[in-house]
Design an enzyme around this catalytic site. Structure first.
Site, mmCIF file in Angstrom:
data_model
loop_
_atom_site.group_PDB
_atom_site.id
_atom_site.type_symbol
_atom_site.label_atom_id
_atom_site.label_comp_id
_atom_site.label_asym_id
_atom_site.label_seq_id
_atom_site.Cartn_x
_atom_site.Cartn_y
_atom_site.Cartn_z
ATOM 1 N N ASP A 1 30.860 -2.171 4.357
ATOM 2 C CA ASP A 1 29.943 -2.774 3.408
ATOM 3 C C ASP A 1 28.854 -3.493 4.220
ATOM 4 O OD1 ASP A 1 29.033 -3.920 0.855
ATOM 5 O OD2 ASP A 1 29.869 -5.790 1.644
ATOM 6 N N ASP B 1 26.143 -6.323 2.757
ATOM 7 C CA ASP B 1 25.939 -7.720 2.379
ATOM 8 C C ASP B 1 27.268 -8.462 2.257
ATOM 9 O OD1 ASP B 1 22.890 -7.708 1.482
ATOM 10 O OD2 ASP B 1 23.834 -5.894 0.691
ATOM 11 N N ASP C 1 33.982 -7.307 1.938
ATOM 12 C CA ASP C 1 34.214 -8.730 1.673
ATOM 13 C C ASP C 1 34.598 -9.011 0.228
ATOM 14 O OD1 ASP C 1 31.424 -7.969 1.023
ATOM 15 O OD2 ASP C 1 31.276 -10.041 0.355
#
Length: 221
Positions: free
Chosen positions: A14, A16, A177
């Site tokens: 991922d 961001d 995240d």
């Protein structure tokens, strides 16, 4: 190497909240677009809890906060266009690389693993952000939230990457995240790894039961 990497040949990251903290730039674009409409700014703290589902959903949450109700399709489309305009002017000057990211990517690439990127951010913003950190050369393929009809938590982007590189899903790892990353990875049959420092709508990513958790990506190597 971290045990989670055993027999892993393809890693999907991922962007961001995992590789970079982009919220300061996203919040600046959000507040600029709100200001154009005479609406109050949302501020960085709120935006931090709203990101993760792509730019359309971010703007929808922004307008709902600012107006006190869900926006209509027309208003949402206009606000989304304004947000993209502002963000496109400056997608990276306030964005920062998380500690340990560069070291991890360098070592993993040197170890002959295929590194890919899958984000819900529009594809057009991926290269400018990676380029400012000199990271674009690390990734064999990048997918944005508009690259396919589906985006995370749908497993389709991850399955697309595995098929593109002719890689069995058992040899693939999703690193993210948020619960959207973990859910997408699990649904695709990927192994999953989470970092706790990013954006997950205010809840601990551990609740999504990733296969492993590291405080810094440097722990991978």
């Amino acid at each position: 190497m971290h045990p989670i990497l055993k027999d892993i040949r393809l890693i999907s990251f991922d962007l961001d909240g995992t590789l970079v903290d982009s919220v300061p730039d996203l919040a600046a674009a959000v507040d600029a677009s709100l200001g154009e409409q005479g609406l109050p700014p949302a501020g960085e703290a709120r935006v931090r809890d709203w990101v993760g589902n792509g730019s359309w959903k971010l703007v929808e949450r922004t307008l709902t906060f600012a107006q006190g109700h869900m926006p209509g399709e027309g208003a949402l489309a206009r606000a989304h266009e304004a947000f993209l305009k502002h963000y496109g002017r400056d997608p990276g000057s306030r964005t920062r690389l998380y500690p340990g990211v560069r070291e991890a990517l360098d070592a993993l690439q040197a170890g002959d693993r295929i590194l890919t990127l899958v984000t819900n951010k529009p594809f057009a913003f991926i290269r400018p952000i990676l380029s400012q950190f000199g990271l674009e050369r690390h990734f064999a393929l990048c997918l944005g939230g508009d690259s396919l009809p589906q985006k995370k938590p749908d497993p389709a982007p991850l399955l697309h990457l595995a098929a593109h590189f002719d890689m069995p899903v058992q040899a693939c790892l999703m690193v993210g995240d948020s619960r959207h990353d973990i859910d997408a990875g699990r649904a695709a049959g990927f192994r999953t790894l989470a970092v706790p420092y990013g954006y997950n709508h205010g809840e601990p990513v551990q609740l999504s039961r990733p296969d492993a958790l590291v405080d810094s990506l440097a722990e991978l190597v």
